[in-house]
Structure formats: structure tokens, C-alpha cells
Write a protein that holds these residues in place. Structure first.
Motif, short mmCIF file in Angstrom:
data_model
loop_
_atom_site.label_atom_id
_atom_site.label_comp_id
_atom_site.label_asym_id
_atom_site.label_seq_id
_atom_site.Cartn_x
_atom_site.Cartn_y
_atom_site.Cartn_z
N TYR A 101 -1.73 -1.72 8.87
CA TYR A 101 -0.63 -1.07 7.98
C TYR A 101 0.32 -1.62 9.19
CZ TYR A 101 -3.52 1.71 5.91
OH TYR A 101 -4.88 2.34 5.11
N THR B 207 -0.72 -3.63 4.40
CA THR B 207 -1.86 -3.47 5.10
C THR B 207 -2.70 -5.41 4.19
OG1 THR B 207 -3.87 -2.53 4.57
CG2 THR B 207 -2.79 -3.21 2.88
N ARG C 284 -1.25 4.13 0.33
CA ARG C 284 -1.96 4.99 1.16
C ARG C 284 -1.43 5.52 2.61
NH1 ARG C 284 -7.85 4.40 1.03
NH2 ARG C 284 -8.17 3.65 -0.99
N SER D 3 0.48 -0.86 0.09
CA SER D 3 -0.04 -0.25 0.34
C SER D 3 0.81 1.51 0.01
CB SER D 3 -1.13 0.10 1.15
OG SER D 3 -1.21 1.13 1.47
#
Length: 183
Positions: free
Chosen positions: A173, A68, A58, A56
Motif C-alpha cells: 500500500y 495498492t 482496506r 483501496s
């Protein structure tokens, strides 16, 4: 003779350049180094992707990427490597450190560390480390734990590391994972 000299002069620098590994590599044991796994997930040496990639961009504690799971993703990318290629000595205790970010106060998600017999994938060791300990939603929290290895591990056994969602409803995460021999 001239073409051979030119070829050697081109290949030697390339061999030296690509033969070196950086400090963020996913494997990194040397005679003096007790590090078995070290990654910020911007490099993936030793990591195997699953069909539904858990990489990820993000959220990341450092670098650009983290792993994640949760919200429908049960398993993250898996690290698999023979212990004998990661450590010059058989580790008795592993220290596991990472940064974890959850989106809720509790989550069933775990970081799994296992040791498998090669060929049969029979488990010699398995430990799920819960990822919610002391975490605050939306904040990065440091995970730090020691795992005592059984006496029957061998150099040809495979060290495996992966995230398991265990039914987590919201994303979790993981970044900056480091596993060292604490011996």
C-alpha cells in the motif's frame, strides 16, 4: 437587464468556488510552492485509472484510500502531467515522500518516477524506488528519497508516477505521496 444580473450573481460564486483547489490536490505548484505532486488518494487530479483499479479502502495512512499493488495486480494508477504545468522552474532534484505498508519483510514492488517526451513517450528518466526499505510487515513506514534529474529534461516533458508490483505476491500500500522540487 435583470435576468443577466441574476445570472451573473449565480455564476460568479460558483466560478470562485470551483476555481479553487484544496491542499490535498494532486498538483499544486505556484510561484512560491515547490510541490509538484501531493495526494492522499482521496482526490485524483492528474491520476489515470487502469482497468484493474488499484484504489483501496482496506488500508490508509490518512484519509479513506490508498493505492495498492501486488497479489496479482502489477500496476497502480498512473500520474501524468507536463512538468511546465507543475513547476515554474525546471527541477534539478525531486524529493519523493510517501507512506508505505507491506505485508512481508521484502517485496519487489517499486514506486516508479519517470519523465517522458510528449507524443513519443520516449523515456528521458526512469527510476524504480524499492518499497521495502526498513518496512515492518503490517506497519506504515515513511519513504523519503531524492532523485537527481538529467539536464535534458524540458518543460513540455511529462512527469509520470506509478506503482509497479514487479511480481509481488502480497499487497503493498502507498499513501500520502508528495513530490517536491528539492532545488
Amino acid at each position: 437587464m435583470r435576468p443577466i444580473t441574476a445570472l451573473v450573481s449565480l455564476l460568479l460564486p460558483a466560478t470562485l468556488l470551483f476555481g479553487c483547489t484544496g491542499s490535498s490536490s494532486s498538483k499544486g505548484a505556484s510561484a512560491n510552492d515547490k510541490t509538484l505532486v501531493s495526494t492522499d488518494f482521496d482526490e485524483f487530479r492528474g491520476w489515470v485509472s487502469n482497468a484493474d483499479s488499484s484504489l483501496s479502502n482496506r488500508q490508509a495512512y490518512s484519509g479513506r484510500y490508498s493505492l495498492t499493488i501486488g497479489a496479482g495486480r502489477e500496476y497502480g494508477m498512473t500520474f501524468k502531467y507536463p512538468l511546465g504545468e507543475l513547476s515554474a522552474t525546471k527541477p534539478r532534484t525531486l524529493n519523493v515522500q510517501a507512506w508505505v505498508r507491506t505485508e512481508e519483510t521484502t517485496t519487489p514492488a517499486q514506486l516508479v518516477v519517470e519523465v517522458l517526451k510528449p507524443g513519443t513517450n520516449e523515456r528521458v528518466f526512469w527510476k524504480g524506488i524499492h518499497l521495502f526499505g526498513g518496512s515492518k510487515p503490517g506497519k506504515w513506514t515513511k519513504l523519503n528519497t531524492d532523485l537527481v534529474m538529467p539536464d535534458n529534461i524540458a518543460f513540455d516533458h511529462i512527469l509520470g508516477v506509478y506503482m509497479w508490483g514487479n511480481g509481488a505476491q502480497k499487497p503493498v500500500y502507498l499513501d500520502d505521496l508528495q513530490i517536491t522540487s528539492a532545488d
